[in-house]
Design an enzyme around this catalytic site. Structure first.
Site, PDB file in Angstrom:
ATOM      1  N   ARG A  85       0.158   4.952  21.282  1.00 32.87           N
ATOM      2  CA  ARG A  85       1.183   3.961  21.616  1.00 32.87           C
ATOM      3  C   ARG A  85       2.300   3.956  20.575  1.00 32.87           C
ATOM      4  O   ARG A  85       3.477   3.799  20.929  1.00 32.87           O
ATOM      5  CB  ARG A  85       0.561   2.572  21.759  1.00 32.87           C
ATOM      6  CG  ARG A  85       1.545   1.538  22.305  1.00 32.87           C
ATOM      7  CD  ARG A  85       0.867   0.231  22.654  1.00 32.87           C
ATOM      8  NE  ARG A  85       0.299  -0.424  21.475  1.00 32.87           N
ATOM      9  CZ  ARG A  85      -0.352  -1.589  21.512  1.00 32.87           C
ATOM     10  NH1 ARG A  85      -0.538  -2.215  22.663  1.00 32.87           N
ATOM     11  NH2 ARG A  85      -0.835  -2.120  20.403  1.00 32.87           N
ATOM     12  N   LYS A 186       6.356  -1.132  21.386  1.00 35.10           N
ATOM     13  CA  LYS A 186       5.952  -2.206  20.464  1.00 35.10           C
ATOM     14  C   LYS A 186       6.946  -2.180  19.299  1.00 35.10           C
ATOM     15  O   LYS A 186       6.700  -1.587  18.243  1.00 35.10           O
ATOM     16  CB  LYS A 186       4.512  -2.000  19.993  1.00 35.10           C
ATOM     17  CG  LYS A 186       3.895  -3.250  19.372  1.00 35.10           C
ATOM     18  CD  LYS A 186       2.392  -3.097  19.204  1.00 35.10           C
ATOM     19  CE  LYS A 186       1.763  -4.294  18.507  1.00 35.10           C
ATOM     20  NZ  LYS A 186       1.837  -5.529  19.317  1.00 35.10           N
ATOM     21  N   GLU A 222       4.390 -11.255  31.046  1.00 35.63           N
ATOM     22  CA  GLU A 222       3.446 -11.419  29.940  1.00 35.63           C
ATOM     23  C   GLU A 222       3.872 -12.570  29.047  1.00 35.63           C
ATOM     24  O   GLU A 222       4.936 -13.176  29.227  1.00 35.63           O
ATOM     25  CB  GLU A 222       3.336 -10.131  29.123  1.00 35.63           C
ATOM     26  CG  GLU A 222       4.605  -9.712  28.402  1.00 35.63           C
ATOM     27  CD  GLU A 222       4.409  -8.451  27.556  1.00 35.63           C
ATOM     28  OE1 GLU A 222       3.348  -8.320  26.919  1.00 35.63           O
ATOM     29  OE2 GLU A 222       5.316  -7.611  27.525  1.00 35.63           O
TER      30      GLU A 222
END
Length: 341
Positions: A85, A186, A222
């Protein structure tokens, strides 16, 4: 900042905060290649006032934990997923990705070097690792950096949220990330964008804000720092399918756990006007694992799930199963745990 002393720690009262441990890891990218990294006792980073990260925001990060098992051994949970990720996030932010194999080894090095600070089994604590990557080259014009710093620090933490206690959340009128933006990376900017809505929610008595999809504001996306899941009346595990949601490693794991438990897991678009079809709901992420959602308030209308005071039975089973694997109390049939040797 003074280094943390082992004798000053209360294992059952750690909180969730930064503590300056003996060792961090650092590697530098320059001249088109990653230089050999290694452990450092220096917990500071020196940057030019013109460093890219300070002005144009090239930064990505990860969060994962090391667990001490009952036999005293130390284990990471799916670190290769964090490595992958971080690479994807770096590519989205036009940064030089840190090699995935070296990422995992660096995490192990940091855990081994700070092994005394991994909380004991049964304390509820873990050693939290924060790998991050920043653009360090001095730049005036808008451009990607050609120099980067990769670093990992560690800090012992307790539970982010104590126990499976349902909390009240509200739906924000703001967006966390754009439809075709950086929501799947992220990167710090996404979290900075969520701070103001989070503060508004807290002032109104809510734990956090839930975001709807940024294109139509019709579908569940989210929370500011966690993915959403729900349990349908038929007993199925559902979680939003969206191009603006961060692909959570906890979510990826719970989708498998839900399959093992016969919950027919699905990633689907969840219309908010059908939210009352869910009998349980929760927020899921590395820090808290699962935080039950007692209620969601949108346009002054309150939607209650299983209970505002007790976690639902399926949410509880999901939590106990995943944490059981992480802590070495249940068989790891999917080979998710990685020993630190």
């Amino acid at each position: 900042m003074a280094k943390e002393k082992l004798e000053d720690l209360e294992w059952t009262n750690l909180g969730f905060k930064y503590r300056d441990l003996p060792y961090s890891f650092q590697a530098v990218y320059k001249d088109g290649a990653w230089q050999e990294g290694g452990l450092t006792e220096d917990s500071t980073i020196v940057l030019s006032e013109a460093a890219q990260v300070l002005h144009y925001g090239q930064e990505v990060f990860e969060g994962l934990k090391a667990y001490r098992w009952k036999d005293g051994s130390l284990h990471l949970f799916r670190p290769e997923e964090n490595a992958a990720r971080l690479r994807r996030s770096a590519e989205r932010m036009s940064m030089a990705p840190y090699p995935e194999d070296k990422f995992v080894e660096a995490c192990k090095e940091v855990v081994k070097a700070n092994a005394d600070f991994v909380p004991p089994y049964g304390s509820g604590g873990t050693l939290y690792l924060r790998p991050f990557l920043i653009g360090s080259e001095p730049i005036v014009g808008v451009d990607a950096a050609q120099e980067y710093i990769f670093r990992i620090y560690a800090t012992p933490v307790g539970a982010y949220i104590n126990g499976l206690h349902p909390a009240a959340y509200m739906v924000s009128a703001y967006d966390r990330a754009a439809h075709a933006g950086t929501g799947r990376a992220k990167t710090s900017g996404n979290y900075a964008a969520s701070l103001y809505p989070h503060e508004l929610a807290k002032k109104l008595g809510y734990a956090d804000a839930l975001y709807l999809d940024p294109r139509e504001h019709k579908y569940v996306d989210e929370f500011g720092g966690a993915n959403f899941f729900g349990i349908t009346k038929e007993g199925n595990f559902v979680t939003p399918k969206s191009v603006s949601v961060l692909p959570s490693i906890t979510k990826k794991s719970l989708l498998v756990v839900a399959q093992d438990l016969g919950l027919n897991p699905q990633e689907v678009r969840i219309p908010f006007d059908e939210i009352d079809d869910l009998v349980e709901a929760g927020a899921m992420g590395t820090a808290a694992v699962i935080s039950p959602v007692g209620s969601l308030t949108y346009n002054d209308e309150k939607h209650v799930f299983y209970s505002e005071t007790e976690a639902g039975p399926i949410t509880t089973k999901l939590y106990e199963t995943l944490t059981g694997i992480q802590n070495g109390d249940l068989p790891d049939t999917h080979n998710w745990t990685v020993p630190v040797e």
